[in-house]
Design an enzyme around this catalytic site. Structure first.
Site, PDB file in Angstrom:
ATOM      1  N   ASP A 178      -9.019   2.344 -26.114  1.00  0.00           N
ATOM      2  CA  ASP A 178      -8.925   2.147 -24.754  1.00  0.00           C
ATOM      3  C   ASP A 178      -9.102   3.399 -23.908  1.00  0.00           C
ATOM      4  OD1 ASP A 178      -8.894  -0.696 -24.400  1.00  0.00           O
ATOM      5  OD2 ASP A 178      -6.755  -0.648 -23.917  1.00  0.00           O
ATOM      6  N   GLU A 237       0.711  -8.200   8.351  1.00  0.00           N
ATOM      7  CA  GLU A 237       0.936  -6.865   8.400  1.00  0.00           C
ATOM      8  C   GLU A 237       2.000  -6.373   7.250  1.00  0.00           C
ATOM      9  OE1 GLU A 237      -0.656  -4.377  10.353  1.00  0.00           O
ATOM     10  OE2 GLU A 237      -2.041  -6.116   9.934  1.00  0.00           O
ATOM     11  N   PRO A 259       0.755  -1.174   0.010  1.00  0.00           N
ATOM     12  CA  PRO A 259       0.147  -0.078   0.018  1.00  0.00           C
ATOM     13  C   PRO A 259       0.714   1.258  -0.156  1.00  0.00           C
ATOM     14  CG  PRO A 259      -0.355  -1.189   2.089  1.00  0.00           C
ATOM     15  CD  PRO A 259       0.617  -2.125   1.295  1.00  0.00           C
TER      16      PRO A 259
HETATM   17  C1  9D3 Z   1      -4.388  -2.741   9.064  1.00  0.00           C
HETATM   18  C2  9D3 Z   1      -2.930  -2.624   8.238  1.00  0.00           C
HETATM   19  N1  9D3 Z   1      -2.393  -1.663   7.814  1.00  0.00           N
HETATM   20  C3  9D3 Z   1      -2.317  -0.460   8.771  1.00  0.00           C
HETATM   21  C4  9D3 Z   1      -3.125   0.526   8.355  1.00  0.00           C
HETATM   22  C5  9D3 Z   1      -1.159  -1.882   6.898  1.00  0.00           C
HETATM   23  C6  9D3 Z   1      -1.350  -2.885   6.086  1.00  0.00           C
HETATM   24  C7  9D3 Z   1      -0.686  -4.006   5.765  1.00  0.00           C
HETATM   25  C8  9D3 Z   1      -0.785  -4.971   4.985  1.00  0.00           C
HETATM   26  C9  9D3 Z   1      -2.274  -2.619   5.064  1.00  0.00           C
HETATM   27  C10 9D3 Z   1      -2.557  -3.639   4.180  1.00  0.00           C
HETATM   28  C11 9D3 Z   1      -1.963  -4.811   3.914  1.00  0.00           C
HETATM   29  C12 9D3 Z   1      -2.047  -5.625   2.804  1.00  0.00           C
HETATM   30  N2  9D3 Z   1      -2.086  -5.049   1.457  1.00  0.00           N
HETATM   31  C13 9D3 Z   1      -1.357  -5.371   0.445  1.00  0.00           C
HETATM   32  O1  9D3 Z   1      -0.701  -6.246   0.574  1.00  0.00           O
HETATM   33  C14 9D3 Z   1      -1.413  -4.460  -0.699  1.00  0.00           C
HETATM   34  C15 9D3 Z   1      -2.270  -3.481  -1.162  1.00  0.00           C
HETATM   35  C16 9D3 Z   1      -3.292  -2.675  -0.491  1.00  0.00           C
HETATM   36  O2  9D3 Z   1      -3.822  -3.140   0.760  1.00  0.00           O
HETATM   37  N3  9D3 Z   1      -3.837  -1.578  -1.156  1.00  0.00           N
HETATM   38  C17 9D3 Z   1      -3.520  -1.376  -2.229  1.00  0.00           C
HETATM   39  N4  9D3 Z   1      -2.475  -1.758  -2.875  1.00  0.00           N
HETATM   40  C18 9D3 Z   1      -2.049  -2.941  -2.362  1.00  0.00           C
HETATM   41  S1  9D3 Z   1      -0.862  -3.716  -3.031  1.00  0.00           S
HETATM   42  C19 9D3 Z   1      -0.387  -4.578  -1.544  1.00  0.00           C
END
Ligand code: 9D3
Length: 259
Positions: free
Chosen positions: A173, A120, A93
């Site tokens: 597209d 996490e 993220p």
């Molecule tokens: C509740 C955990 N979060 C704290 C605010 C951190 C967090 C850790 C792991 C949030 C999401 C994730 C898992 N997400 C991904 O592996 C991920 C992701 C996403 O959640 N949103 C947009 N793109 C991506 S790419 C990988």
């Protein structure tokens, strides 16, 4: 091109790789997707791949040791078919947001190793040592990197030679020229509903190809201006708007053209 996917859920990938316009690209190995089960690189009897975070806090962290072994194996295996250091993409993220410009870049390359996190996140030491690019799908919270990896693979695979029916599909597209797509209609000419008859826009039945192209262009401009005005600005900067486009937008906004 070759993509090596490291994941705790390889079984999620197979069904997506076997449907739709991209199926041939995968099955012919034009886009060669190899799936690696991270749990296979655990060494204890429980095949553990996660543990509690140092410093405390909620959730679990993906262990460094199994990931190090996995990345070493994958890099060695990949070197047999693809010389040179591969891109190592971590879906996160906090990464760069995936857009069509990045998709086009990846579609021109030799592929990559795709690291899909769960829990996490991944022990930072592994990320610091190996990852060359972090990619996000956008500002919303998923439970892992598998869906972003599949989204990226799909976007890349459909740009490969022979996947789309004709070259014009690329041209038309959404985003290929920086504007949103126009609406589409098919049979019947008039759809009967409980709330009344719904005809297709008459211009689409006129047979006047230039008028149809103009109408579609104006629909694209109107919907883009309403929903994503920043894309109109970008298209203008990139010289993708012609005189007729500017005149149409000026009429829509009630401003004189060119102001
Ligand atoms: C509740 C955990 N979060 C704290 C605010 C951190 C967090 C850790 C792991 C949030 C999401 C994730 C898992 N997400 C991904 O592996 C991920 C992701 C996403 O959640 N949103 C947009 N793109 C991506 S790419 C990988």
């Amino acid at each position: 091109m070759r993509f090596d996917v490291l994941t705790l859920f390889p079984e999620l990938f197979d069904p997506f790789l076997r449907v739709g316009v991209t199926r041939r690209a995968y099955e012919s190995r034009q886009v060669d997707v190899r799936l690696w089960q991270l749990r296979d690189f655990a060494e204890d009897n429980y095949r553990r791949v996660d543990d509690r975070p140092f410093g405390g806090g909620p959730g679990m962290v993906m262990l460094a040791a199994p990931l190090e072994r996995a990345l070493t194996s994958v890099k060695a295996d990949r070197a047999q078919t693809h010389p040179g250091a591969p891109a190592i993409i971590h879906f996160s993220p906090t990464g760069r947001k995936l857009d069509q410009a990045l998709v086009r870049e990846l579609a021109r390359g030799e592929g990559a190793v795709l690291l899909c996190g769960r829990y996490e996140g991944i022990d930072q030491r592994v990320l610091d040592r190996h990852v060359t690019m972090e990619i996000s799908l956008g500002d919303f919270v998923l439970s892992g990197g598998e869906l972003p990896a599949l989204a990226m693979l799909d976007a890349v695979a459909r740009l490969q030679e022979g996947v789309l029916n004709d070259a014009a599909s690329h041209q038309q597209d959404s985003f290929s020229d920086g504007l949103l797509d126009c609406p589409h209609f098919s049979r019947p000419e008039v759809l009967t509903t409980a709330e009344g008859d719904l005809p297709v826009p008459p211009v689409l039945l006129s047979g006047h190809h230039a008028e149809i192209a103009r109408w579609r262009r104006e629909q694209s401009l109107a919907i883009t201006l309403r929903r994503r005005p920043e894309l109109i600005e970008a298209a203008r900067r990139d010289g993708k708007l012609g005189k007729k486009d500017e005149a149409f937008l000026a009429a829509l906004t009630g401003k004189p053209a060119g102001s």
